[in-house]
Design an enzyme around this catalytic site. Structure first.
Site, PDB file in Angstrom:
ATOM      1  N   TYR A 124       0.839  -1.207   0.000  1.00  0.00           N
ATOM      2  CA  TYR A 124       0.000   0.000   0.000  1.00  0.00           C
ATOM      3  C   TYR A 124       0.873   1.255   0.000  1.00  0.00           C
ATOM      4  O   TYR A 124       0.660   2.198  -0.772  1.00  0.00           O
ATOM      5  CB  TYR A 124      -0.898  -0.046   1.248  1.00  0.00           C
ATOM      6  CG  TYR A 124      -1.678   1.204   1.547  1.00  0.00           C
ATOM      7  CD1 TYR A 124      -2.928   1.423   0.964  1.00  0.00           C
ATOM      8  CD2 TYR A 124      -1.192   2.175   2.431  1.00  0.00           C
ATOM      9  CE1 TYR A 124      -3.661   2.574   1.257  1.00  0.00           C
ATOM     10  CE2 TYR A 124      -1.915   3.313   2.726  1.00  0.00           C
ATOM     11  CZ  TYR A 124      -3.150   3.504   2.145  1.00  0.00           C
ATOM     12  OH  TYR A 124      -3.869   4.631   2.432  1.00  0.00           O
ATOM     13  N   LYS A 149       1.396   4.498  -2.656  1.00  0.00           N
ATOM     14  CA  LYS A 149       1.157   5.895  -2.258  1.00  0.00           C
ATOM     15  C   LYS A 149       2.406   6.753  -2.464  1.00  0.00           C
ATOM     16  O   LYS A 149       2.309   7.922  -2.849  1.00  0.00           O
ATOM     17  CB  LYS A 149       0.743   5.960  -0.781  1.00  0.00           C
ATOM     18  CG  LYS A 149      -0.665   5.461  -0.506  1.00  0.00           C
ATOM     19  CD  LYS A 149      -1.678   6.502  -0.886  1.00  0.00           C
ATOM     20  CE  LYS A 149      -3.072   6.135  -0.441  1.00  0.00           C
ATOM     21  NZ  LYS A 149      -4.090   6.945  -1.105  1.00  0.00           N
ATOM     22  N   PRO A 174      -3.296  11.533   6.089  1.00  0.00           N
ATOM     23  CA  PRO A 174      -4.273  11.331   7.163  1.00  0.00           C
ATOM     24  C   PRO A 174      -3.971  10.076   7.980  1.00  0.00           C
ATOM     25  O   PRO A 174      -3.458   9.095   7.464  1.00  0.00           O
ATOM     26  CB  PRO A 174      -5.604  11.139   6.422  1.00  0.00           C
ATOM     27  CG  PRO A 174      -5.332  11.399   4.984  1.00  0.00           C
ATOM     28  CD  PRO A 174      -3.862  11.254   4.777  1.00  0.00           C
ATOM     29  N   THR A 175      -4.310  10.161   9.258  1.00  0.00           N
ATOM     30  CA  THR A 175      -4.258   8.989  10.125  1.00  0.00           C
ATOM     31  C   THR A 175      -5.491   8.105   9.859  1.00  0.00           C
ATOM     32  O   THR A 175      -6.219   8.331   8.896  1.00  0.00           O
ATOM     33  CB  THR A 175      -4.195   9.445  11.597  1.00  0.00           C
ATOM     34  OG1 THR A 175      -3.922   8.317  12.398  1.00  0.00           O
ATOM     35  CG2 THR A 175      -5.503  10.094  12.052  1.00  0.00           C
ATOM     36  N   ASN A 176      -5.756   7.122  10.713  1.00  0.00           N
ATOM     37  CA  ASN A 176      -6.939   6.255  10.540  1.00  0.00           C
ATOM     38  C   ASN A 176      -8.206   7.091  10.619  1.00  0.00           C
ATOM     39  O   ASN A 176      -8.381   7.850  11.572  1.00  0.00           O
ATOM     40  CB  ASN A 176      -7.007   5.212  11.662  1.00  0.00           C
ATOM     41  CG  ASN A 176      -5.742   4.401  11.765  1.00  0.00           C
ATOM     42  OD1 ASN A 176      -5.379   3.675  10.858  1.00  0.00           O
ATOM     43  ND2 ASN A 176      -5.036   4.561  12.874  1.00  0.00           N
ATOM     44  N   ASP A 199      -0.252  -7.773  15.907  1.00  0.00           N
ATOM     45  CA  ASP A 199      -0.556  -6.448  16.469  1.00  0.00           C
ATOM     46  C   ASP A 199      -0.220  -5.313  15.515  1.00  0.00           C
ATOM     47  O   ASP A 199      -0.790  -4.230  15.601  1.00  0.00           O
ATOM     48  CB  ASP A 199       0.261  -6.225  17.748  1.00  0.00           C
ATOM     49  CG  ASP A 199      -0.483  -6.703  18.981  1.00  0.00           C
ATOM     50  OD1 ASP A 199      -1.707  -6.934  18.892  1.00  0.00           O
ATOM     51  OD2 ASP A 199       0.168  -6.847  20.029  1.00  0.00           O
TER      52      ASP A 199
HETATM   53  N1  LIG Z   1     -10.008   5.263   5.528  1.00  0.00           N
HETATM   54  C1  LIG Z   1      -8.885   5.531   6.171  1.00  0.00           C
HETATM   55  O1  LIG Z   1      -8.726   5.204   7.354  1.00  0.00           O
HETATM   56  C2  LIG Z   1      -7.757   6.246   5.462  1.00  0.00           C
HETATM   57  C3  LIG Z   1      -6.641   6.645   6.228  1.00  0.00           C
HETATM   58  C4  LIG Z   1      -5.600   7.310   5.579  1.00  0.00           C
HETATM   59  C5  LIG Z   1      -5.659   7.560   4.228  1.00  0.00           C
HETATM   60  N2  LIG Z   1      -6.735   7.144   3.516  1.00  0.00           N
HETATM   61  C6  LIG Z   1      -6.748   7.418   2.082  1.00  0.00           C
HETATM   62  O2  LIG Z   1      -7.758   8.354   1.835  1.00  0.00           O
HETATM   63  C7  LIG Z   1      -8.353   8.112   0.565  1.00  0.00           C
HETATM   64  C8  LIG Z   1      -9.857   7.950   0.742  1.00  0.00           C
HETATM   65  O3  LIG Z   1     -10.084   6.819   1.582  1.00  0.00           O
HETATM   66  P1  LIG Z   1     -11.574   6.362   1.958  1.00  0.00           P
HETATM   67  O4  LIG Z   1     -11.460   5.579   3.218  1.00  0.00           O
HETATM   68  O5  LIG Z   1     -12.500   7.506   1.870  1.00  0.00           O
HETATM   69  O6  LIG Z   1     -11.881   5.351   0.776  1.00  0.00           O
HETATM   70  P2  LIG Z   1     -13.278   4.623   0.485  1.00  0.00           P
HETATM   71  O7  LIG Z   1     -14.266   4.937   1.528  1.00  0.00           O
HETATM   72  O8  LIG Z   1     -12.934   3.189   0.239  1.00  0.00           O
HETATM   73  O9  LIG Z   1     -13.777   5.300  -0.873  1.00  0.00           O
HETATM   74  C9  LIG Z   1     -13.058   5.116  -2.036  1.00  0.00           C
HETATM   75  C10 LIG Z   1     -13.707   5.877  -3.148  1.00  0.00           C
HETATM   76  O10 LIG Z   1     -12.897   5.641  -4.302  1.00  0.00           O
HETATM   77  C11 LIG Z   1     -13.746   5.458  -5.393  1.00  0.00           C
HETATM   78  N3  LIG Z   1     -13.121   4.554  -6.360  1.00  0.00           N
HETATM   79  C12 LIG Z   1     -12.533   3.357  -6.138  1.00  0.00           C
HETATM   80  N4  LIG Z   1     -12.124   2.831  -7.302  1.00  0.00           N
HETATM   81  C13 LIG Z   1     -12.470   3.721  -8.269  1.00  0.00           C
HETATM   82  C14 LIG Z   1     -12.313   3.747  -9.674  1.00  0.00           C
HETATM   83  N5  LIG Z   1     -11.710   2.730 -10.324  1.00  0.00           N
HETATM   84  N6  LIG Z   1     -12.801   4.806 -10.367  1.00  0.00           N
HETATM   85  C15 LIG Z   1     -13.416   5.825  -9.712  1.00  0.00           C
HETATM   86  N7  LIG Z   1     -13.577   5.871  -8.383  1.00  0.00           N
HETATM   87  C16 LIG Z   1     -13.116   4.819  -7.673  1.00  0.00           C
HETATM   88  C17 LIG Z   1     -15.015   4.843  -4.864  1.00  0.00           C
HETATM   89  O11 LIG Z   1     -16.039   5.256  -5.748  1.00  0.00           O
HETATM   90  P3  LIG Z   1     -17.498   4.563  -5.887  1.00  0.00           P
HETATM   91  O12 LIG Z   1     -18.084   4.589  -4.518  1.00  0.00           O
HETATM   92  O13 LIG Z   1     -18.226   5.415  -6.850  1.00  0.00           O
HETATM   93  O14 LIG Z   1     -17.237   3.169  -6.367  1.00  0.00           O
HETATM   94  C18 LIG Z   1     -15.122   5.446  -3.464  1.00  0.00           C
HETATM   95  O15 LIG Z   1     -15.941   6.577  -3.501  1.00  0.00           O
HETATM   96  C19 LIG Z   1      -7.647   6.892   0.006  1.00  0.00           C
HETATM   97  O16 LIG Z   1      -6.607   7.304  -0.822  1.00  0.00           O
HETATM   98  C20 LIG Z   1      -7.072   6.216   1.222  1.00  0.00           C
HETATM   99  O17 LIG Z   1      -5.910   5.466   0.914  1.00  0.00           O
HETATM  100  C21 LIG Z   1      -7.800   6.508   4.089  1.00  0.00           C
END
Ligand SMILES: NC(=O)c1ccc[n+]([C@@H]2O[C@H](COP(=O)([O-])OP(=O)(O)OC[C@H]3O[C@@H](n4cnc5c(N)ncnc54)[C@H](OP(=O)(O)O)[C@@H]3O)[C@@H](O)[C@H]2O)c1
Length: 329
Positions: free
Chosen positions: A142, A146, A169-171, A275
């Site tokens: 991952y 990134k 961002p954190t979790n 863990d």
């Molecule tokens: N969640 C966490 O704890 C966390 C922590 C740190 C960083 N991040 C980063 O923050 C970002 C957002 O995370 P999140 O948790 O909000 O993700 P998420 O809830 O899984 O949402 C991902 C979004 O990406 C879209 N997506 C996925 N594949 C796609 C594609 N092929 N074409 C167009 N859209 C696509 C999805 O669209 P559809 O719904 O329309 O399919 C969905 O809206 C990511 O880069 C993640 O790595 C997340």
């Protein structure tokens, strides 16, 4: 080039607007008066596809892009399909960043993650710790994906002078999180398990690992406010941490969630499960110096997220149902 001001009529493409981060950002942008949002579900524009992505961006000419689209899931899902996750995420990043570069989109915010920091980082983790040591093995694939996105953002700044930036961002947690039984992140996964245990009157819930690792959790609405602050006030190559600066042990988090959902049984820990990094909490000094601060305390955020989860379960149509219970795409 100086970062252009983001006026309320600016066209802002929130890539991934149905996800946890993207949906929160849309809520906060609208609340702050930004009505001109450019949005597309993955079923309309698959951002892995270079041609479709380039056409979509050319047609919509955004003044800013926040790249929240990614193939996400819990550690278990990533471990089961690392090649698929890496390929999808590299392709999404490359097609969006290349198309945005060709159009010279003036503002772009890329979301990295606190999982990019080395396993043994000094705590709280400052941005200067990036690439200073080996990664947590579970984060390796991952993180490498990134890093490629971050490197491209920085390279475009250097080569083309576009004021693009990266946040780490954190979790995250909050409304719109993924509550899948195996493919969710820790907080949503625990919430679902304790909710179901409370419903069935289970005598005990086993939590993965020893319960001693300490983690930081940020409400998605706070992340969204941080994104707006960064887009408005930050224009440097160095990525910026987005967190709360406070951590909690997994054991205490489990107890907090159990209390919130009204679960009265026992909690056990399963030390045979890994863990991960012992502690991960971010230093948020750079971001707070810009005037942002997290506003949602963890207990209140867990309570409101649980309320959202209950409301979502009650929705009649699968399309609107909470992710992890129904297929939403
Ligand atoms: N969640 C966490 O704890 C966390 C922590 C740190 C960083 N991040 C980063 O923050 C970002 C957002 O995370 P999140 O948790 O909000 O993700 P998420 O809830 O899984 O949402 C991902 C979004 O990406 C879209 N997506 C996925 N594949 C796609 C594609 N092929 N074409 C167009 N859209 C696509 C999805 O669209 P559809 O719904 O329309 O399919 C969905 O809206 C990511 O880069 C993640 O790595 C997340």
């Amino acid at each position: 080039m100086r970062a252009p001001e983001l006026t309320p009529d600016a066209r802002i493409f929130v890539a991934g607007h149905r996800g946890l981060a993207g949906s929160a950002l849309c809520r906060r942008l609208r609340a702050a008066g930004y009505e001109n949002l450019v949005l597309a579900e993955s079923s309309e524009v698959d951002l892995r596809a270079r041609g479709a992505t380039a056409r979509f961006l050319a047609d919509n000419a955004p003044a800013a892009i926040v790249l929240c689209a990614a193939r996400g899931g819990g550690i278990a899902a990533e471990a089961a399909q690392p090649a698929d996750f890496l390929s999808d995420n590299l392709r999404i990043q490359l097609s969006v960043l290349d198309a945005a570069r060709a159009l010279r989109v003036p503002r772009l915010l890329f979301l990295g993650s606190s999982r990019l920091y080395p396993r043994e980082s000094r705590q709280p983790i400052r941005e200067t710790s990036l690439l200073s040591g080996p990664l947590e093995p579970a984060n390796h694939t991952y993180a490498i994906g990134k890093f490629a996105g971050m490197a491209q953002v920085r390279a475009v700044r250097e080569q083309d002078g576009l004021p693009w930036i990266t946040a780490l961002p954190t979790n995250l947690y909050g409304p719109g999180d993924n509550f899948h039984p195996t493919d969710s992140h820790v907080l949503a996964g625990l919430m679902r398990r304790f909710h179901e245990a409370a419903q069935t009157g289970a005598e005990s819930v086993a939590v993965w690992g020893t319960g001693t690792p300490r983690r930081e959790f940020l409400h998605a609405d706070d992340l969204a406010d941080a994104c707006i602050t960064l887009l408005s006030h930050y224009d440097r190559a160095e990525p910026v941490n987005v967190g709360t600066g406070r951590d909690i042990s997994i054991a205490d988090l489990a107890r907090m969630i159990a209390d919130t959902v009204g679960y009265q049984g026992g909690i056990t820990f399963d030390p045979s499960r890994p863990d991960g990094t012992p502690r991960r909490v971010l230093d948020i000094g750079v971001l707070t110096a810009l005037g942002w601060a997290p506003r949602i305390r963890l207990r209140a955020g867990v309570a409101s997220t649980y309320q959202w989860y209950l409301n979502s379960l009650a929705l009649p149509r699968p399309r609107m149902a909470v992710r992890g219970h129904e297929v939403v795409r």
